[in-house]
Design a protein around this motif. Structure first.
Motif, PDB file in Angstrom:
ATOM      1  N   THR A 414      -2.395   2.406   3.104  1.00  0.00           N
ATOM      2  CA  THR A 414      -3.033   3.475   3.869  1.00  0.00           C
ATOM      3  C   THR A 414      -3.147   4.737   3.019  1.00  0.00           C
ATOM      4  N   GLU A 415      -3.883   5.721   3.567  1.00  0.00           N
ATOM      5  CA  GLU A 415      -4.124   6.955   2.817  1.00  0.00           C
ATOM      6  C   GLU A 415      -2.852   7.785   2.626  1.00  0.00           C
ATOM      7  N   THR A 416      -1.848   7.535   3.443  1.00  0.00           N
ATOM      8  CA  THR A 416      -0.566   8.227   3.249  1.00  0.00           C
ATOM      9  C   THR A 416       0.398   7.399   2.400  1.00  0.00           C
ATOM     10  N   GLU A 417       0.304   6.067   2.512  1.00  0.00           N
ATOM     11  CA  GLU A 417       1.215   5.195   1.768  1.00  0.00           C
ATOM     12  C   GLU A 417       0.918   5.189   0.268  1.00  0.00           C
ATOM     13  N   ILE A 418      -0.344   5.177  -0.104  1.00  0.00           N
ATOM     14  CA  ILE A 418      -0.710   5.061  -1.525  1.00  0.00           C
ATOM     15  C   ILE A 418      -0.192   6.244  -2.351  1.00  0.00           C
ATOM     16  N   PRO A 419      -0.386   7.494  -1.894  1.00  0.00           N
ATOM     17  CA  PRO A 419       0.182   8.608  -2.674  1.00  0.00           C
ATOM     18  C   PRO A 419       1.707   8.527  -2.783  1.00  0.00           C
ATOM     19  N   ALA A 420       2.357   8.046  -1.714  1.00  0.00           N
ATOM     20  CA  ALA A 420       3.814   7.904  -1.757  1.00  0.00           C
ATOM     21  C   ALA A 420       4.217   6.885  -2.811  1.00  0.00           C
ATOM     22  N   TRP A 421       3.448   5.788  -2.898  1.00  0.00           N
ATOM     23  CA  TRP A 421       3.722   4.768  -3.926  1.00  0.00           C
ATOM     24  C   TRP A 421       3.496   5.337  -5.323  1.00  0.00           C
ATOM     25  N   GLU A 422       2.436   6.102  -5.493  1.00  0.00           N
ATOM     26  CA  GLU A 422       2.149   6.708  -6.801  1.00  0.00           C
ATOM     27  C   GLU A 422       3.323   7.572  -7.266  1.00  0.00           C
ATOM     28  N   GLN A 423       3.941   8.282  -6.339  1.00  0.00           N
ATOM     29  CA  GLN A 423       5.077   9.128  -6.683  1.00  0.00           C
ATOM     30  C   GLN A 423       6.336   8.303  -6.949  1.00  0.00           C
TER      31      GLN A 423
END
Length: 481
Positions: A414-423
């Motif tokens: 999701t649009e919130t999960e992907i940035p969290a994974w990137e971090q």
């Protein structure tokens, strides 16, 4: 603690007319309106979710509702009557990060008006319904009265459960007093059900019913007595129960009693599997929707503990056409995985993109390490975070990193999960990373029969055969020889 179910014929008839019995009345009846007056925050997103599908897309969603505004949510009659979760993702001030707040709400036949302060959703002086509203006000009133009624009965029950001299006159007198109070309490419950029989919420009252207890033998004997009588007179034919939060709470209490007797992991698995079999056998005599709900309930529990014995126990029920489970495909996939994804079998292959940009098959990946670990995870999964906190420091020790290459496959999508994974992946530079584009529905997850995270598969680097399916760092270490 000890409860039963009561038949609410009015609710059953209403549900039958509305579609649970196979005939839809949505064409004859208007949709229900839920009017919400917002206050106390800068703005919020309001979402309405069903209890059976909290992880999925909300039934209704309204964004950017600001302080002082009123919004009306129109709920389809096909979803009613039912208990819902009303979620507010609110910003206290302009520019502040959204904060979640939730309130359970019961909707039946009446249009509902709610004055809501997201920071105080469960305070009746700040968040409240119109004076004429019946279902939620009745539930609040019943809950308050029931708690007062149950206090002395609960104290007696705890005393009798733990008393070590069941032959004494004192204990015998206490048991008689408990039984007298239990009958009075249960009669009050039944009176409340009859008095409010035309409401949907009255079908939840009976979850507070107190079952008989045989005050004999040891504490374990008494607990087994409670378990043996837990489903006495339960009306599993009432399909309305699957649309309430009470059913899940009631079943959690049942399963937790088995959990108190578990002293080892194998015993826990055995007891929880037994709990599931007993409950499903009772439910299969009732409504197919309740039967299916019960199978789904235990599957979710078994999956969270990776309890293969419990999942295997569910297999016969999938072949029963009367079992209207919503998890049939997931359970079948999991059963297939249990049979095929075993030590000694060839690990499923998949594409892996190298740092150079070139793609290579997992089986063709050359390494000096003895093992390859396939790790499915999600950045915002709490169990994954707990695993990473142990796995990564353990892996960084020279002997481990030289013995094993870690292929971390993210199922974030999701649009919130992907940035969290990137971090999060920046904190794990020693691992090799990729994100499966379709998450839990990706070919990689399907081939490895992944239905929850984290999932680990230890693979021999030369033969690409599965060595083990560890659930912890300890089991991973034990599998590496």
């Amino acid at each position: 603690m000890i409860r039963k179910k009561y038949t609410n014929k009015s609710c059953r008839l209403l549900l039958a007319l509305m579609g649970l019995g196979g005939v839809s009345a949505s064409a004859q009846q208007q949709d229900l309106n839920l009017k919400i007056h917002l206050s106390g925050v800068y703005k919020t997103k309001i979402s309405l979710l069903t209890l059976n599908n909290l992880a999925a897309k909300p039934v209704i969603e309204k964004a950017d509702v600001k302080n002082g505004e009123t919004v009306t949510l129109k709920i389809s009659r096909e979803l009613l009557p039912a208990e819902f979760v009303l979620r507010f993702d609110y910003q206290e001030k302009e520019g502040s990060n959204p904060y979640p707040g939730e309130k359970q709400i019961i909707l039946n036949k009446q249009d509902v008006e709610l004055w809501a302060k997201p920071k105080a959703l469960n305070h009746s002086d700040s968040t409240y319904f119109q004076k004429e509203e019946t279902e939620n006000r009745l539930f609040a009133s019943f809950t308050e009265q029931q708690a007062k009624q149950k206090v002395q009965l609960g104290l007696l029950q705890n005393f009798l459960m733990n008393y070590d001299q069941p032959q004494s006159a004192f204990f015998i007198q206490g048991a008689k007093e408990y039984e007298n109070r239990r009958q009075v309490y249960n009669q009050w419950i039944l009176d409340q059900v009859r008095q409010h029989k035309n409401t949907f919420v009255s079908s939840t009252f009976i979850f507070q019913y107190a079952s008989p207890v045989e005050w004999k033998g040891t504490e374990k004997d008494r607990l087994n007595s409670v378990i043996a009588h837990y489903f006495d007179d339960m009306d599993f034919k009432d399909a309305a129960m699957i649309r309430t939060a009470g059913l899940k709470d009631w079943m959690n209490n049942y399963v937790n009693m088995y959990g108190t007797m578990a002293t080892t992991i194998p015993l826990r698995d055995s007891l929880f599997t037994l709990a599931g079999r007993r409950a499903i056998e009772k439910a299969k005599k009732g409504d197919p929707l309740v039967y299916g709900w019960m199978v789904d309930y235990f599957y979710a529990g078994y999956e969270s503990f990776n309890m293969t014995s419990g999942i295997k126990m569910l297999e016969p029920y999938l072949n029963d056409p009367a079992c209207l489970t919503k998890k049939r495909r997931a359970i079948e996939q999991r059963l297939k995985g249990i049979e095929s994804l075993v030590a000694g079998s060839i690990a499923p292959d998949f594409n892996w993109k190298l740092a150079s940009g070139k793609s290579i098959r997992f089986h063709e990946f050359k390494t000096e390490a003895k093992y390859k670990l396939v790790l499915f995870w999600s950045a915002e999964c709490q169990h994954c975070k707990e695993l990473m906190e142990k796995l990564y420091p353990w892996y960084l020790q020279a002997s481990r990193s030289e013995m094993m290459e870690v292929f971390a496959i993210s199922l974030d999508e999701t649009e919130t999960e992907i940035p969290a994974w990137e971090q999060e992946k920046l904190k794990l530079p020693a691992f090799k990373h990729k994100r499966a584009e379709q998450g839990i529905r990706s070919p990689e997850a399907a081939d490895y029969f992944v239905l929850s995270t984290p999932t680990m598969v230890l693979v021999d680097s030369k033969s690409n055969k599965i060595v083990s399916l560890p659930e912890s760092v300890e089991q991973l270490q034990a599998g590496m020889k």
